[in-house]
Design a protein around this motif. Structure first.
Motif, mmCIF file in Angstrom:
data_model
loop_
_atom_site.group_PDB
_atom_site.id
_atom_site.type_symbol
_atom_site.label_atom_id
_atom_site.label_comp_id
_atom_site.label_asym_id
_atom_site.label_seq_id
_atom_site.Cartn_x
_atom_site.Cartn_y
_atom_site.Cartn_z
ATOM 1 N N GLY A 108 0.811 -1.217 0.000
ATOM 2 C CA GLY A 108 0.000 0.000 0.000
ATOM 3 C C GLY A 108 0.840 1.260 0.000
ATOM 4 O O GLY A 108 2.037 1.239 -0.239
ATOM 5 N N GLY A 109 0.190 2.362 0.290
ATOM 6 C CA GLY A 109 0.867 3.650 0.406
ATOM 7 C C GLY A 109 1.037 4.345 -0.927
ATOM 8 O O GLY A 109 0.700 3.813 -1.963
ATOM 9 N N ILE A 151 -5.467 9.172 5.563
ATOM 10 C CA ILE A 151 -6.558 8.770 4.658
ATOM 11 C C ILE A 151 -5.936 7.835 3.625
ATOM 12 O O ILE A 151 -4.906 8.168 3.028
ATOM 13 N N HIS A 152 -6.532 6.658 3.446
ATOM 14 C CA HIS A 152 -6.013 5.724 2.439
ATOM 15 C C HIS A 152 -7.186 5.217 1.621
ATOM 16 O O HIS A 152 -8.179 4.754 2.172
ATOM 17 N N ARG A 153 -7.060 5.297 0.295
ATOM 18 C CA ARG A 153 -8.148 4.844 -0.573
ATOM 19 C C ARG A 153 -7.973 3.377 -0.957
ATOM 20 O O ARG A 153 -6.880 2.828 -0.911
ATOM 21 N N VAL A 164 -7.493 17.721 -0.696
ATOM 22 C CA VAL A 164 -6.347 18.011 0.179
ATOM 23 C C VAL A 164 -6.524 19.365 0.875
ATOM 24 O O VAL A 164 -6.249 19.506 2.073
ATOM 25 N N GLY A 165 -6.997 20.361 0.139
ATOM 26 C CA GLY A 165 -7.180 21.690 0.731
ATOM 27 C C GLY A 165 -8.213 21.671 1.840
ATOM 28 O O GLY A 165 -7.997 22.253 2.915
ATOM 29 N N ILE A 191 -3.876 8.451 -3.720
ATOM 30 C CA ILE A 191 -4.033 7.156 -3.034
ATOM 31 C C ILE A 191 -4.094 7.359 -1.525
ATOM 32 O O ILE A 191 -4.904 6.770 -0.828
ATOM 33 N N VAL A 192 -3.158 8.152 -1.023
ATOM 34 C CA VAL A 192 -2.960 8.225 0.428
ATOM 35 C C VAL A 192 -2.595 9.649 0.815
ATOM 36 O O VAL A 192 -1.965 10.374 0.037
ATOM 37 N N MET A 193 -3.010 10.033 2.017
ATOM 38 C CA MET A 193 -2.596 11.317 2.573
ATOM 39 C C MET A 193 -2.288 11.111 4.048
ATOM 40 O O MET A 193 -3.045 10.463 4.765
#
Lengths: 83, 150
Positions: free
Chosen positions: A82-83, B80-82, B12-13, B92-94
């Protein structure tokens, strides 16, 4: 015991989950992987390289010497990406 | 504290605004956003499908967040992960971290990503002109996570 498979382990074995009756001699995660190999040629092929078969018990990563019991939720999957 | 695993996109904002709203003790926020690339291992990637292990994913991300908070003085953490089907350019990820000082924010943000990549149960399936292929784990990811041992 309920076993879950993910990613290419799921596609190679052909099912996302299966319920198995554990023989008494299966006491650890590593024992389970070895025993599952005997269930079908698909299992044997999917689980052949234990370096890329990871185990989680009750949603925690565990080493192969971790004990397992019939009430555990066990998952087998390749290294995560992932990631 | 927030851990979110979702199929949908995120803004993101808007996430940054919500993360910092009303906080006056925070001196710095570090953020990382991971995107789907259109090329991997020399092959064109037209789409990527992220599979995960519902339940374990959230549990592992919570454990990773707890570990970050144990190591650094953090005011807040957002992950946050999709999952599901994504296309090149998609987020995908933040990961965002807030702290009084920048070192804690920078370091913990990197730590969260490094640990997430080796512990959160996600798997990427890439669509390429030669067909679908599962992404293999990288040794460099293990090495990145190992830097944070102990």
């Amino acid at each position: 015991m309920k076993i879950l498979y993910f990613a290419w382990l799921r596609s190679k074995i052909g099912v996302p989950t299966e319920t198995v009756d554990l023989p008494a001699e299966v006491a650890t995660a590593g024992d389970l992987v070895e025993w599952l190999k005997t269930r079908s040629p698909r299992h044997a092929e999917a689980l052949a390289n234990s370096k890329v078969v990871k185990v989680a018990v009750n949603q925690e990563h565990v080493p192969y010497d971790h004990p397992i019991s019939a009430t555990d939720e066990v998952a087998l999957f390749p290294p995560v990406t992932g990631g | 504290m927030a851990i979110r695993v979702q199929a949908g996109d995120f803004d993101v904002g808007a996430e940054y605004a919500a993360f910092t709203a009303g906080r006056t003790s925070v001196g710095g926020v570090a953020m990382f956003v991971g995107l789907v690339r259109d090329i991997a291992g020399g092959a064109a990637v037209s789409a990527m499908t992220l599979e995960h292990y519902p339940g374990m994913t959230e549990k592992q991300l919570e454990t990773i967040e707890e570990e970050a908070r144990r190591r650094w003085p953090l005011d807040d953490v957002l992950v946050i992960h999709r999952h599901g089907r994504l296309e090149p350019g998609d987020r995908i990820v933040m990961v965002a971290t807030a702290s009084a000082h920048r070192d804690a924010a920078f370091e913990s943000c990197r730590f969260l990503m490094d640990w997430l990549k080796t512990r959160a149960p996600f798997w990427k399936l890439e669509a390429t002109p030669e067909g679908e292929r599962w992404v293999e784990a990288k040794e460099s990811d293990d090495a990145a996570a190992a830097r944070w041992a102990n």
